[in-house]
Design an enzyme around this catalytic site. Structure first.
Site, PDB file in Angstrom:
ATOM      1  N   GLU A 127      28.245  -0.756 -28.254  1.00 14.88           N
ATOM      2  CA  GLU A 127      27.898   0.563 -27.744  1.00 14.88           C
ATOM      3  C   GLU A 127      26.400   0.811 -27.933  1.00 14.88           C
ATOM      4  O   GLU A 127      25.676  -0.044 -28.449  1.00 14.88           O
ATOM      5  CB  GLU A 127      28.705   1.658 -28.455  1.00 14.88           C
ATOM      6  CG  GLU A 127      28.401   1.801 -29.933  1.00 14.88           C
ATOM      7  CD  GLU A 127      29.267   2.846 -30.627  1.00 14.88           C
ATOM      8  OE1 GLU A 127      30.286   3.271 -30.041  1.00 14.88           O
ATOM      9  OE2 GLU A 127      28.921   3.228 -31.770  1.00 14.88           O
ATOM     10  N   ARG A 136      23.632  11.240 -40.746  1.00 13.54           N
ATOM     11  CA  ARG A 136      22.971  10.140 -40.066  1.00 13.54           C
ATOM     12  C   ARG A 136      21.608  10.681 -39.616  1.00 13.54           C
ATOM     13  O   ARG A 136      21.533  11.596 -38.804  1.00 13.54           O
ATOM     14  CB  ARG A 136      23.793   9.643 -38.878  1.00 13.54           C
ATOM     15  CG  ARG A 136      25.076   8.925 -39.292  1.00 13.54           C
ATOM     16  CD  ARG A 136      25.857   8.402 -38.106  1.00 13.54           C
ATOM     17  NE  ARG A 136      26.417   9.496 -37.298  1.00 13.54           N
ATOM     18  CZ  ARG A 136      27.057   9.302 -36.140  1.00 13.54           C
ATOM     19  NH1 ARG A 136      27.183   8.077 -35.648  1.00 13.54           N
ATOM     20  NH2 ARG A 136      27.561  10.323 -35.470  1.00 13.54           N
ATOM     21  N   HIS A 195      22.442   2.639 -33.140  1.00 12.56           N
ATOM     22  CA  HIS A 195      22.243   3.484 -31.962  1.00 12.56           C
ATOM     23  C   HIS A 195      20.754   3.784 -31.767  1.00 12.56           C
ATOM     24  O   HIS A 195      20.292   4.911 -31.888  1.00 12.56           O
ATOM     25  CB  HIS A 195      23.041   4.770 -32.035  1.00 12.56           C
ATOM     26  CG  HIS A 195      23.239   5.354 -30.669  1.00 12.56           C
ATOM     27  ND1 HIS A 195      24.473   5.499 -30.086  1.00 12.56           N
ATOM     28  CD2 HIS A 195      22.336   5.773 -29.740  1.00 12.56           C
ATOM     29  CE1 HIS A 195      24.325   6.000 -28.867  1.00 12.56           C
ATOM     30  NE2 HIS A 195      23.034   6.163 -28.635  1.00 12.56           N
ATOM     31  N   ASN A 204      37.279  -1.223 -28.651  1.00 16.48           N
ATOM     32  CA  ASN A 204      37.013   0.179 -28.367  1.00 16.48           C
ATOM     33  C   ASN A 204      36.014   0.361 -27.241  1.00 16.48           C
ATOM     34  O   ASN A 204      36.093   1.325 -26.490  1.00 16.48           O
ATOM     35  CB  ASN A 204      36.507   0.868 -29.634  1.00 16.48           C
ATOM     36  CG  ASN A 204      37.510   0.776 -30.757  1.00 16.48           C
ATOM     37  OD1 ASN A 204      37.538  -0.212 -31.487  1.00 16.48           O
ATOM     38  ND2 ASN A 204      38.357   1.784 -30.909  1.00 16.48           N
ATOM     39  N   ASP A 251      22.091   9.110 -33.170  1.00 17.26           N
ATOM     40  CA  ASP A 251      21.942   8.603 -31.801  1.00 17.26           C
ATOM     41  C   ASP A 251      20.596   9.013 -31.202  1.00 17.26           C
ATOM     42  O   ASP A 251      20.530   9.522 -30.072  1.00 17.26           O
ATOM     43  CB  ASP A 251      23.080   9.110 -30.907  1.00 17.26           C
ATOM     44  CG  ASP A 251      24.440   8.988 -31.554  1.00 17.26           C
ATOM     45  OD1 ASP A 251      24.690   7.952 -32.197  1.00 17.26           O
ATOM     46  OD2 ASP A 251      25.251   9.927 -31.434  1.00 17.26           O
TER      47      ASP A 251
END
Length: 318
Positions: free
Chosen positions: A193, A291, A257, A156, A12
């Site tokens: 998101e 990640r 992200h 979600n 992120d």
């Protein structure tokens, strides 16, 4: 050329080029227990010689005591703010996904040495799971964009927008501008998101992430005209296909992200995102630490739209 990934085990990611002409980096840490901030004179130095401080560590209990996700740093309303998602302690509530949005503020000029204060919840007025807030300013109006579970629609998380009265208070009702609907947005989970905003060529663009956080994770794109009412859902258009996705031949999986930044001369635009280099994830992908932060240049087409291309093994910083 700088090789991707540039920073290991940081999901992120956000890189902010501030008015002091220095880069600030913030991201989720694998332990999900704190918020770190880095500063350097170049993007590549963020991984090597950067100043690194922990500006906040989660408490043992309370509404923001677990799973600290996706912080973003901004300078808005004359001071620094970090937005982040957090949940109550799992051992108490026995539910890992009760996230709400919170903020830290710093009124000192230097966010590295300055004092950060927990400013509490950023309340959207909808009492459901939410995360991944960002802010932008357009025509002297400050906007807040985030992801939240809709009370009725399946999924979600959907994307919402509102105006801000100050850095932590909404000044308008939340407006949903996107929800999972296409096949590539609902793989594993129904997800919109991680919004990121870039304003160019008479348009406001919002990239966002879709589907599960494994190799199916990818980026979509929304846009609205710069003279449109951004609080009107009809002003926003969605591309029918992902604009950035896994590249198996390069072993880059689940890119998403993202955030945007530029070089110090403002001649290059950079896409900042996280990705893994394998697909064999043991258990829930959220608990896999690998990640990694990647950065690469992108360009614009003749219609003024961003062209991200494919995930690249180099940053293309020459």
């Amino acid at each position: 050329m700088t090789t991707n990934p540039i920073i290991l085990q940081r999901a992120d990611p956000q890189i902010l080029l501030h008015s002091d002409n220095r880069y600030y980096f913030i991201a989720s840490v694998p332990e999900y227990d704190r918020i770190e901030l880095r500063r350097a004179d170049s993007i590549t130095e963020l991984a090597t010689t950067a100043d690194i401080v922990t500006v906040w560590h989660k408490p043992d209990s309370g509404p923001a005591s677990d799973l600290i996700w996706a912080p973003e740093i901004h300078h808005i309303f004359g001071h620094w703010v970090i937005y982040f998602a957090a949940a109550p302690n799992r051992e108490i509530f026995n539910d890992a996904f009760q996230h709400r949005m919170y903020a830290l503020t710093c009124h000192d000029e230097d966010p590295i040495s300055g004092k950060w204060t927990f400013a509490g919840q950023v309340d959207s007025g909808i009492d459901t799971f939410c995360l991944d807030a960002t802010v932008f300013t357009h025509q002297q109006q400050h906007y807040y964009v985030w992801a939240q579970k809709h009370p009725v629609h399946k999924g979600n998380s959907c994307l919402y927008i509102a105006t801000l009265a100050d850095a932590t208070t909404l000044n308008s009702q939340p407006v949903m501008i996107s929800r999972p609907e296409f096949e590539w947005e609902i793989k594993g989970f129904w997800v919109n998101e991680g919004p990121a905003v870039i304003i160019r060529n008479g348009k406001i663009f919002i990239s966002y992430s879709a589907s599960a956080t494994d190799e199916r994770y990818c980026l979509g794109l929304l846009w609205a005209g710069e003279h449109e009412n951004l609080l009107d859902p009809k002003a926003w258009h969605k591309g029918p296909r992902p604009v950035f996705a896994s590249r198996p031949e390069a072993d880059i999986y689940g890119p998403g992200h993202n955030s945007f930044t530029r070089d110090r001369e403002h001649t290059k635009d950079y896409l900042v995102y996280h990705a893994r280099n394998y697909t064999d994830i043991q258990g829930d992908p959220l608990w896999d630490p690998n990640r990694h932060t990647c950065v690469q240049t992108f360009h614009w087409d003749e219609q003024g739209f961003p062209v991200f291309g494919e995930p690249q093994p180099e940053m293309n910083d020459d």
